[in-house]
Design a protein around this motif. Structure first.
Motif, PDB file in Angstrom:
ATOM      1  N   VAL A  30      -0.519   6.822 -12.964  1.00 26.57           N
ATOM      2  CA  VAL A  30       0.023   5.923 -11.949  1.00 26.57           C
ATOM      3  C   VAL A  30      -0.229   4.503 -12.423  1.00 26.57           C
ATOM      4  CG1 VAL A  30      -0.162   5.101  -9.567  1.00 26.57           C
ATOM      5  CG2 VAL A  30      -0.407   7.553 -10.076  1.00 26.57           C
ATOM      6  N   ALA A  31       0.819   3.713 -12.569  1.00 25.45           N
ATOM      7  CA  ALA A  31       0.682   2.336 -13.047  1.00 25.45           C
ATOM      8  C   ALA A  31       1.083   1.365 -11.946  1.00 25.45           C
ATOM      9  CB  ALA A  31       1.534   2.114 -14.292  1.00 25.45           C
ATOM     10  N   LEU A  32       0.305   0.281 -11.839  1.00 24.01           N
ATOM     11  CA  LEU A  32       0.532  -0.739 -10.820  1.00 24.01           C
ATOM     12  C   LEU A  32       0.679  -2.101 -11.483  1.00 24.01           C
ATOM     13  CD1 LEU A  32      -2.346   0.380  -8.396  1.00 24.01           C
ATOM     14  CD2 LEU A  32       0.058   1.139  -8.363  1.00 24.01           C
ATOM     15  N   GLY A  33       1.216  -3.046 -10.733  1.00 24.72           N
ATOM     16  CA  GLY A  33       1.341  -4.418 -11.242  1.00 24.72           C
ATOM     17  C   GLY A  33       0.014  -5.138 -11.164  1.00 24.72           C
ATOM     18  N   GLY A  34       0.035  -6.376 -10.692  1.00 26.43           N
ATOM     19  CA  GLY A  34      -1.197  -7.144 -10.601  1.00 26.43           C
ATOM     20  C   GLY A  34      -0.913  -8.615 -10.800  1.00 26.43           C
ATOM     21  N   VAL A  86       0.838  -1.209   0.000  1.00 21.90           N
ATOM     22  CA  VAL A  86       0.000   0.000   0.000  1.00 21.90           C
ATOM     23  C   VAL A  86       0.870   1.255   0.000  1.00 21.90           C
ATOM     24  CG1 VAL A  86      -1.712   1.319   1.306  1.00 21.90           C
ATOM     25  CG2 VAL A  86      -1.916  -1.174   1.147  1.00 21.90           C
ATOM     26  N   GLN A  87       1.907   1.261   0.814  1.00 22.33           N
ATOM     27  CA  GLN A  87       2.777   2.430   0.890  1.00 22.33           C
ATOM     28  C   GLN A  87       3.454   2.707  -0.457  1.00 22.33           C
ATOM     29  OE1 GLN A  87       3.100   5.276   2.241  1.00 22.33           O
ATOM     30  NE2 GLN A  87       3.922   4.704   4.248  1.00 22.33           N
ATOM     31  N   GLY A  88       3.828   1.644  -1.177  1.00 29.31           N
ATOM     32  CA  GLY A  88       4.430   1.837  -2.496  1.00 29.31           C
ATOM     33  C   GLY A  88       3.478   2.480  -3.484  1.00 29.31           C
ATOM     34  N   SER A  89       2.217   2.060  -3.478  1.00 27.60           N
ATOM     35  CA  SER A  89       1.239   2.639  -4.393  1.00 27.60           C
ATOM     36  C   SER A  89       0.874   4.063  -3.979  1.00 27.60           C
ATOM     37  CB  SER A  89      -0.004   1.755  -4.456  1.00 27.60           C
ATOM     38  OG  SER A  89       0.335   0.500  -5.023  1.00 27.60           O
ATOM     39  N   LEU A  90       0.841   4.324  -2.685  1.00 27.52           N
ATOM     40  CA  LEU A  90       0.638   5.700  -2.221  1.00 27.52           C
ATOM     41  C   LEU A  90       1.799   6.596  -2.650  1.00 27.52           C
ATOM     42  CD1 LEU A  90      -0.705   4.985   1.373  1.00 27.52           C
ATOM     43  CD2 LEU A  90      -1.990   6.132  -0.445  1.00 27.52           C
ATOM     44  N   ALA A  91       3.011   6.060  -2.609  1.00 28.84           N
ATOM     45  CA  ALA A  91       4.181   6.840  -3.038  1.00 28.84           C
ATOM     46  C   ALA A  91       4.081   7.188  -4.514  1.00 28.84           C
ATOM     47  CB  ALA A  91       5.459   6.055  -2.758  1.00 28.84           C
ATOM     48  N   ALA A  92       3.612   6.242  -5.320  1.00 30.17           N
ATOM     49  CA  ALA A  92       3.436   6.518  -6.748  1.00 30.17           C
ATOM     50  C   ALA A  92       2.380   7.605  -6.956  1.00 30.17           C
ATOM     51  CB  ALA A  92       3.032   5.235  -7.476  1.00 30.17           C
ATOM     52  N   ALA A  93       1.292   7.514  -6.206  1.00 35.08           N
ATOM     53  CA  ALA A  93       0.241   8.522  -6.318  1.00 35.08           C
ATOM     54  C   ALA A  93       0.743   9.891  -5.884  1.00 35.08           C
ATOM     55  CB  ALA A  93      -0.963   8.099  -5.464  1.00 35.08           C
ATOM     56  N   GLU A  94       1.496   9.927  -4.801  1.00 37.07           N
ATOM     57  CA  GLU A  94       2.032  11.202  -4.312  1.00 37.07           C
ATOM     58  C   GLU A  94       2.993  11.813  -5.323  1.00 37.07           C
ATOM     59  OE1 GLU A  94       4.476  13.062  -0.491  1.00 37.07           O
ATOM     60  OE2 GLU A  94       4.452  10.898  -0.823  1.00 37.07           O
ATOM     61  N   ALA A  95       3.841  10.980  -5.916  1.00 35.72           N
ATOM     62  CA  ALA A  95       4.800  11.489  -6.898  1.00 35.72           C
ATOM     63  C   ALA A  95       4.094  12.192  -8.047  1.00 35.72           C
ATOM     64  CB  ALA A  95       5.669  10.345  -7.419  1.00 35.72           C
ATOM     65  N   VAL A  96       3.011  11.597  -8.510  1.00 35.09           N
ATOM     66  CA  VAL A  96       2.285  12.175  -9.641  1.00 35.09           C
ATOM     67  C   VAL A  96       1.480  13.394  -9.221  1.00 35.09           C
ATOM     68  CG1 VAL A  96       0.412  11.727 -11.288  1.00 35.09           C
ATOM     69  CG2 VAL A  96       2.227  10.027 -10.963  1.00 35.09           C
ATOM     70  N   MET A  97       0.799  13.315  -8.093  1.00 37.73           N
ATOM     71  CA  MET A  97      -0.077  14.419  -7.698  1.00 37.73           C
ATOM     72  C   MET A  97       0.699  15.643  -7.217  1.00 37.73           C
ATOM     73  SD  MET A  97      -2.880  13.217  -8.629  1.00 37.73           S
ATOM     74  CE  MET A  97      -3.858  14.644  -8.156  1.00 37.73           C
ATOM     75  N   VAL A 149      -4.499  -9.075   0.178  1.00 39.13           N
ATOM     76  CA  VAL A 149      -4.796  -8.828   1.585  1.00 39.13           C
ATOM     77  C   VAL A 149      -5.293  -7.395   1.788  1.00 39.13           C
ATOM     78  CG1 VAL A 149      -3.844  -8.793   3.930  1.00 39.13           C
ATOM     79  CG2 VAL A 149      -3.154 -10.591   2.323  1.00 39.13           C
ATOM     80  N   TYR A 150      -4.493  -6.404   1.387  1.00 38.87           N
ATOM     81  CA  TYR A 150      -4.919  -5.008   1.453  1.00 38.87           C
ATOM     82  C   TYR A 150      -5.040  -4.463   0.033  1.00 38.87           C
ATOM     83  CZ  TYR A 150      -3.621  -5.005   6.438  1.00 38.87           C
ATOM     84  OH  TYR A 150      -3.525  -5.277   7.782  1.00 38.87           O
ATOM     85  N   ASN A 151      -6.009  -3.595  -0.176  1.00 39.22           N
ATOM     86  CA  ASN A 151      -6.275  -3.069  -1.513  1.00 39.22           C
ATOM     87  C   ASN A 151      -5.504  -1.767  -1.731  1.00 39.22           C
ATOM     88  OD1 ASN A 151      -7.482  -2.098  -3.932  1.00 39.22           O
ATOM     89  ND2 ASN A 151      -9.272  -3.382  -3.520  1.00 39.22           N
ATOM     90  N   ASP A 152      -4.290  -1.897  -2.231  1.00 36.09           N
ATOM     91  CA  ASP A 152      -3.413  -0.737  -2.423  1.00 36.09           C
ATOM     92  C   ASP A 152      -3.950   0.225  -3.470  1.00 36.09           C
ATOM     93  OD1 ASP A 152      -1.504  -1.380  -5.139  1.00 36.09           O
ATOM     94  OD2 ASP A 152      -2.483  -3.078  -4.180  1.00 36.09           O
ATOM     95  N   GLY A 169       4.882  -3.648  -7.515  1.00 33.79           N
ATOM     96  CA  GLY A 169       4.493  -4.453  -6.369  1.00 33.79           C
ATOM     97  C   GLY A 169       3.024  -4.313  -6.020  1.00 33.79           C
ATOM     98  N   GLY A 170       2.340  -3.318  -6.607  1.00 34.05           N
ATOM     99  CA  GLY A 170       0.944  -3.064  -6.288  1.00 34.05           C
ATOM    100  C   GLY A 170      -0.013  -3.742  -7.238  1.00 34.05           C
ATOM    101  N   GLY A 171      -1.271  -3.304  -7.164  1.00 37.18           N
ATOM    102  CA  GLY A 171      -2.298  -3.866  -8.041  1.00 37.18           C
ATOM    103  C   GLY A 171      -3.087  -4.997  -7.407  1.00 37.18           C
ATOM    104  N   LEU A 172      -3.167  -5.034  -6.065  1.00 37.84           N
ATOM    105  CA  LEU A 172      -3.892  -6.108  -5.364  1.00 37.84           C
ATOM    106  C   LEU A 172      -5.378  -5.754  -5.301  1.00 37.84           C
ATOM    107  CD1 LEU A 172      -1.330  -6.850  -2.512  1.00 37.84           C
ATOM    108  CD2 LEU A 172      -1.375  -7.655  -4.886  1.00 37.84           C
ATOM    109  N   HIS A 173      -6.055  -6.002  -6.398  1.00 36.59           N
ATOM    110  CA  HIS A 173      -7.381  -5.414  -6.659  1.00 36.59           C
ATOM    111  C   HIS A 173      -8.566  -6.213  -6.128  1.00 36.59           C
ATOM    112  CE1 HIS A 173      -7.625  -7.708 -10.796  1.00 36.59           C
ATOM    113  NE2 HIS A 173      -7.094  -8.434  -9.837  1.00 36.59           N
ATOM    114  N   HIS A 174      -8.341  -7.393  -5.551  1.00 34.29           N
ATOM    115  CA  HIS A 174      -9.470  -8.215  -5.103  1.00 34.29           C
ATOM    116  C   HIS A 174      -9.838  -8.024  -3.632  1.00 34.29           C
ATOM    117  CE1 HIS A 174      -9.750 -10.316  -8.846  1.00 34.29           C
ATOM    118  NE2 HIS A 174      -8.569 -10.902  -8.743  1.00 34.29           N
TER     119      HIS A 174
END
Length: 400
Positions: A306-310, A117-128, A155-158, A139-144
């Motif tokens: 912002v791009a994530l894995g999956g 989650v922190q990695g995906s938040l970092a990506a969002a912060e960088a862009v915004m 486990v957590y929805n990043d 490492g992100g993209g845990l969409h279920h």
């Protein structure tokens, strides 16, 4: 975390902490995919340490609480201990964390999941914040994952946490694009009533594949009606039909929604070699997906992406090539000209991969793209394409 890069340069969010997200050696969701991708980019001369950004390592409690229920967070923390209590173990199935299930609990699970989650938040912060126009967190993209339970290896929805943060902190209209072969259900249901978050998922139909949702009539409810689009595709869909549906749908969404920022999930399990689904696409779609999103991000969202894995479970032959192509596109890397000039995409580096493993296949792909001329054509190709077009037309009705 101060950067000297111009905002036009993309950022690669360091996945070191996300690699701790590991159920067991036999589980299909394995961080070896990340290492193989990094090795491929390094061998291709496309790994630039100056673009690496290490996210904050603290646990983002506030953002987790925005998405997940407090009792679920407590359960995850308890099951993350080396020796969970018997009460926690007994409660694990209630939270989708059965020891013998798809998403089994493991020591350090809470910390590893929070790092994702922190990695995906970092990506969002960088862009915004304007540090970069584009940011990638593979490492992100845990969409279920849902507010009250784990599901489908997640486990957590990043993705939901990053979207909620951008919407809350910046009032941003966020378009979420999910190209995983499995419906992006957790993200969809999180924002199903939210008119400022549009969720678009293209996937194998839930008639035959987990999670059994993502049908064309799922369009949002209340004020969120119309801010959701699903394109469920027939099993054994091939490149041309997949890309035609994706391109047409995304163009309509862009014109209708006009996002401030795009968040894309790049599961690469719609490939014919993936063992967990039935779509029959080649590497061609994984060259085209980021190209299309990149263009539309600049046309409609001032480049914010912002791009994530999956997902993606053919670890050696598919995922590294697909994710490397994503990064090359985000960078406008000159290697793309060579890849695009050849039907095969040109040869992969001869010294890739360096990683030795007992699971390493005896044969690995030699080129960036697949030679589909050697594949047996689907006997129902025209029927499948016609059915996909019919479903697409139904799905798009509410967008005009």
């Amino acid at each position: 975390m101060a950067l000297t890069l111009p905002a036009s340069d993309p950022l690669w969010i360091d996945c070191s902490s996300s690699k701790r997200y590991r159920f067991n050696d036999d589980h299909p969701f394995h961080p070896i995919r990340l290492r193989l991708t990094e090795e491929l980019l390094a061998a291709s001369g496309a790994w630039d340490e100056s673009r690496l950004w290490k996210p904050d390592t603290s646990i983002p409690h506030e953002q987790l609480e925005e998405i997940h229920r407090s009792d679920y967070l407590r359960a995850v923390r308890e099951l993350s201990k080396p020796n969970p209590s018997q009460e926690a173990i007994d409660q694990a199935p209630r939270y989708g964390l059965e020891a013998d299930g798809d998403t089994p609990y493991f020591p350090g699970m809470h910390e590893a999941s929070a790092a994702v989650v922190q990695g995906s938040l970092a990506a969002a912060e960088a862009v915004m914040t304007g540090r970069a126009l584009h940011a990638l967190h593979l490492g992100g993209g845990l969409h279920h994952s849902f507010p009250d339970r784990a599901s489908g290896f997640c486990v957590y929805n990043d993705a939901a946490a990053a979207i909620r943060w951008m919407n809350k902190e910046y009032g941003a209209k966020v378009l979420y694009i999910d190209t995983d072969v499995h419906h992006g259900d957790g993200v969809q249901w999180c924002f199903y009533t939210d008119p400022d978050v549009f969720t678009f998922s293209i996937h194998e139909t839930g008639k035959f594949l987990f999670p059994g949702t993502g049908f064309a009539n799922e369009r949002g409810v209340n004020s969120g009606y119309g801010a959701c689009l699903n394109v469920p595709l027939e099993p054994y869909t091939e490149d041309d039909s997949w890309l035609a549906c994706f391109s047409e749908a995304l163009e309509v969404v862009m014109r209708s929604f006009k996002p401030d920022v795009i968040v894309s999930q790049h599961g690469c399990d719609a490939h014919a070699l993936d063992p967990l689904a039935h779509i029959h696409c080649s590497m061609k779609i994984y060259r085209e997906i980021p190209r299309i999103i990149h263009r539309l991000a600049h046309e409609y969202a001032d480049g914010r992406w912002v791009a994530l894995g999956g997902g993606g479970y053919e670890h050696w032959q598919v995922v590294p090539r697909a994710w490397a192509l994503l990064w090359l596109e985000m960078c406008d890397h000159p290697l793309l000209a060579e890849i695009d000039s050849s039907p095969s995409g040109g040869p992969l580096p001869a010294d890739w991969p360096k990683l030795d493993s007992p699971r390493r296949p005896s044969e690995l792909p030699g080129n960036w793209l697949d030679d589909t001329g050697l594949w047996t054509p689907m006997p129902r190709r025209s029927e499948i394409a016609a059915k996909n077009k019919e479903v697409l037309d139904i799905a798009l009705q509410h967008l005009g």
